[in-house]
Design a protein around this motif. Structure first.
Motif, PDB file in Angstrom:
ATOM      1  N   VAL A 143      -4.273  -2.756  -2.897  1.00 33.98           N
ATOM      2  CA  VAL A 143      -3.320  -1.973  -2.108  1.00 33.98           C
ATOM      3  C   VAL A 143      -3.811  -1.922  -0.664  1.00 33.98           C
ATOM      4  N   GLY A 144      -3.005  -2.455   0.252  1.00 40.07           N
ATOM      5  CA  GLY A 144      -3.347  -2.409   1.686  1.00 40.07           C
ATOM      6  C   GLY A 144      -2.546  -1.306   2.367  1.00 40.07           C
ATOM      7  N   ILE A 145      -3.192  -0.567   3.260  1.00 39.52           N
ATOM      8  CA  ILE A 145      -2.508   0.519   3.978  1.00 39.52           C
ATOM      9  C   ILE A 145      -2.867   0.407   5.460  1.00 39.52           C
ATOM     10  N   ASP A 146      -1.858   0.223   6.314  1.00 39.37           N
ATOM     11  CA  ASP A 146      -2.120   0.132   7.760  1.00 39.37           C
ATOM     12  C   ASP A 146      -1.714   1.444   8.430  1.00 39.37           C
ATOM     13  N   GLU A 147      -2.272   1.709   9.608  1.00 36.81           N
ATOM     14  CA  GLU A 147      -1.950   2.903  10.404  1.00 36.81           C
ATOM     15  C   GLU A 147      -2.117   4.174   9.576  1.00 36.81           C
ATOM     16  N   ALA A 148      -3.216   4.262   8.854  1.00 38.27           N
ATOM     17  CA  ALA A 148      -3.456   5.394   7.953  1.00 38.27           C
ATOM     18  C   ALA A 148      -3.516   6.727   8.696  1.00 38.27           C
ATOM     19  N   ASN A 149      -3.836   6.677   9.987  1.00 35.38           N
ATOM     20  CA  ASN A 149      -3.914   7.911  10.774  1.00 35.38           C
ATOM     21  C   ASN A 149      -2.556   8.586  10.956  1.00 35.38           C
ATOM     22  N   PHE A 150      -1.476   7.872  10.636  1.00 30.71           N
ATOM     23  CA  PHE A 150      -0.143   8.488  10.711  1.00 30.71           C
ATOM     24  C   PHE A 150       0.311   9.040   9.357  1.00 30.71           C
ATOM     25  N   MET A 151      -0.535   8.972   8.344  1.00 30.08           N
ATOM     26  CA  MET A 151      -0.073   9.287   6.980  1.00 30.08           C
ATOM     27  C   MET A 151      -0.371  10.704   6.528  1.00 30.08           C
ATOM     28  N   GLY A 152      -1.286  11.388   7.186  1.00 36.47           N
ATOM     29  CA  GLY A 152      -1.552  12.767   6.804  1.00 36.47           C
ATOM     30  C   GLY A 152      -2.602  12.903   5.718  1.00 36.47           C
ATOM     31  N   PRO A 153      -3.061  14.147   5.495  1.00 40.58           N
ATOM     32  CA  PRO A 153      -4.214  14.404   4.618  1.00 40.58           C
ATOM     33  C   PRO A 153      -3.998  14.047   3.148  1.00 40.58           C
ATOM     34  N   GLU A 154      -2.728  13.968   2.698  1.00 43.93           N
ATOM     35  CA  GLU A 154      -2.494  13.641   1.281  1.00 43.93           C
ATOM     36  C   GLU A 154      -2.989  12.247   0.930  1.00 43.93           C
ATOM     37  N   LEU A 155      -3.162  11.423   1.935  1.00 45.01           N
ATOM     38  CA  LEU A 155      -3.602  10.042   1.672  1.00 45.01           C
ATOM     39  C   LEU A 155      -4.981  10.002   1.003  1.00 45.01           C
ATOM     40  N   VAL A 156      -5.809  11.035   1.261  1.00 40.97           N
ATOM     41  CA  VAL A 156      -7.168  11.040   0.709  1.00 40.97           C
ATOM     42  C   VAL A 156      -7.110  11.081  -0.813  1.00 40.97           C
ATOM     43  N   ASP A 157      -6.354  12.035  -1.336  1.00 40.85           N
ATOM     44  CA  ASP A 157      -6.245  12.196  -2.780  1.00 40.85           C
ATOM     45  C   ASP A 157      -5.573  10.978  -3.424  1.00 40.85           C
ATOM     46  N   ILE A 158      -4.580  10.463  -2.746  1.00 39.90           N
ATOM     47  CA  ILE A 158      -3.843   9.323  -3.309  1.00 39.90           C
ATOM     48  C   ILE A 158      -4.713   8.060  -3.335  1.00 39.90           C
ATOM     49  N   SER A 159      -5.510   7.858  -2.299  1.00 40.12           N
ATOM     50  CA  SER A 159      -6.431   6.713  -2.293  1.00 40.12           C
ATOM     51  C   SER A 159      -7.446   6.853  -3.429  1.00 40.12           C
ATOM     52  N   GLN A 160      -7.896   8.074  -3.618  1.00 41.74           N
ATOM     53  CA  GLN A 160      -8.849   8.359  -4.689  1.00 41.74           C
ATOM     54  C   GLN A 160      -8.234   8.020  -6.060  1.00 41.74           C
ATOM     55  N   GLN A 161      -6.994   8.469  -6.280  1.00 44.49           N
ATOM     56  CA  GLN A 161      -6.300   8.185  -7.545  1.00 44.49           C
ATOM     57  C   GLN A 161      -6.146   6.688  -7.765  1.00 44.49           C
ATOM     58  N   LEU A 162      -5.784   5.976  -6.690  1.00 41.03           N
ATOM     59  CA  LEU A 162      -5.600   4.525  -6.797  1.00 41.03           C
ATOM     60  C   LEU A 162      -6.914   3.848  -7.184  1.00 41.03           C
ATOM     61  N   ALA A 163      -7.986   4.223  -6.486  1.00 39.17           N
ATOM     62  CA  ALA A 163      -9.286   3.607  -6.765  1.00 39.17           C
ATOM     63  C   ALA A 163      -9.767   3.969  -8.169  1.00 39.17           C
ATOM     64  N   ASP A 164      -9.555   5.233  -8.566  1.00 36.92           N
ATOM     65  CA  ASP A 164      -9.969   5.664  -9.910  1.00 36.92           C
ATOM     66  C   ASP A 164      -9.218   4.908 -11.002  1.00 36.92           C
ATOM     67  N   SER A 165      -8.000   4.449 -10.664  1.00 40.37           N
ATOM     68  CA  SER A 165      -7.247   3.723 -11.691  1.00 40.37           C
ATOM     69  C   SER A 165      -7.467   2.211 -11.590  1.00 40.37           C
ATOM     70  N   GLY A 166      -8.488   1.809 -10.825  1.00 41.25           N
ATOM     71  CA  GLY A 166      -8.903   0.409 -10.842  1.00 41.25           C
ATOM     72  C   GLY A 166      -8.385  -0.444  -9.697  1.00 41.25           C
ATOM     73  N   LYS A 167      -7.708   0.170  -8.733  1.00 42.67           N
ATOM     74  CA  LYS A 167      -7.172  -0.624  -7.620  1.00 42.67           C
ATOM     75  C   LYS A 167      -8.229  -0.783  -6.519  1.00 42.67           C
ATOM     76  N   GLN A 168      -8.158  -1.937  -5.835  1.00 43.61           N
ATOM     77  CA  GLN A 168      -8.935  -2.134  -4.605  1.00 43.61           C
ATOM     78  C   GLN A 168      -8.053  -1.651  -3.456  1.00 43.61           C
ATOM     79  N   VAL A 169      -8.501  -0.603  -2.773  1.00 42.66           N
ATOM     80  CA  VAL A 169      -7.686   0.009  -1.715  1.00 42.66           C
ATOM     81  C   VAL A 169      -8.312  -0.339  -0.363  1.00 42.66           C
ATOM     82  N   ILE A 170      -7.530  -0.985   0.488  1.00 44.70           N
ATOM     83  CA  ILE A 170      -8.040  -1.361   1.816  1.00 44.70           C
ATOM     84  C   ILE A 170      -7.212  -0.631   2.863  1.00 44.70           C
ATOM     85  N   ILE A 171      -7.875   0.218   3.636  1.00 44.92           N
ATOM     86  CA  ILE A 171      -7.184   1.126   4.554  1.00 44.92           C
ATOM     87  C   ILE A 171      -7.612   0.840   5.985  1.00 44.92           C
ATOM     88  N   ALA A 172      -6.631   0.716   6.896  1.00 45.86           N
ATOM     89  CA  ALA A 172      -6.947   0.562   8.320  1.00 45.86           C
ATOM     90  C   ALA A 172      -6.341   1.721   9.099  1.00 45.86           C
TER      91      ALA A 172
END
Ligand code: ADP
Ligand code: ZN
Length: 200
Positions: free
Chosen positions: A86-115
């Protein structure tokens, strides 16, 4: 030692100022994932449709198809659970909920790449990048070139009048500056290249 039975998820963050190559680096990593025949999904916030509505685009014009979302929860709604990266660009525009969601994605086995931008136009940490750096397995800080002096630049200098945290724009509205040349907020207008009278 057979406890690693499948691939595990993780979080990679690429952060730095504007023009430092974050999008280029994100695209490079996502292309490599595609070469490895991994299933990739890319997201960007709706706020940033400057250069394209359905692609992430770097300042050097490398591009990659992406899905536009209004809030990070949409990543989970739109996710094809076969997706591995899962790639995510401009993460600074996404707000604090992105932290928990990235965590959930990684915990479920996804490679999360955030810029995303690590600091704002005042030089302050840009939420949610600081928290993402804490939970990430891998961190890359990219630097741009200071347009004043040519040194490595970690700051995003705003060139136009606005006290909004988010004022979307590109060249002409922002430029990269080093620690020494950065002026938090607005620079002195007489020092700006485009505000100086042209000499022949
Ligand atoms: P970011 O996502 O960090 O804003 P991009 O990946 O979109 O950066 O763009 C990086 C590209 O921007 C560089 O490869 C270079 O071609 C171009 N560029 C323009 N201005 C600068 C600068 N001041 N410093 C470095 N690269 C710059
Ligand atoms: Zn400088």
């Amino acid at each position: 030692m057979d406890f690693i039975t499948g691939h595990i998820g993780w979080i990679e963050v690429v952060c730095g100022p504007m023009f430092s190559g974050k999008s280029e680096e994100l695209i490079r990593r996502l292309r490599r994932a595609l070469i490895a025949r991994k299933r990739v999904q890319v997201f960007k916030p709706v706020i940033d449709v400057r250069y394209s509505a359905d692609e992430i685009v770097s300042h050097a014009d490398t591009r990659m198809k992406s899905e536009v979302i209004a809030k990070p929860q949409e990543i989970l709604q739109r996710l094809d659970w076969r997706t591995q990266v899962v790639g995510i660009d401009e993460a600074n525009f996404m707000g604090p909920e992105l932290v928990d969601i990235s965590q959930q994605l990684a915990d479920s086995g996804k490679q999360v790449i955030i810029a995303g931008l690590d600091t704002d136009y005042m030089g302050r940490p840009f939420i949610p990048i600081p928290d993402l750096l804490c939970i990430a397995e891998s961190i890359t800080k990219t630097l741009a070139i200071c347009l004043r002096c040519g040194n490595p630049a970690k700051h995003t200098q705003r060139l136009v009048e606005s006290t909004d945290l988010i004022a979307v724009g590109g060249m002409g509205m922002y430029e990269a500056r080093c620690r020494r040349c950065f002026e938090p907020g607005l620079p002195k207008q007489e020092l700006l290249e485009f505000a100086r009278p042209k000499r022949d």
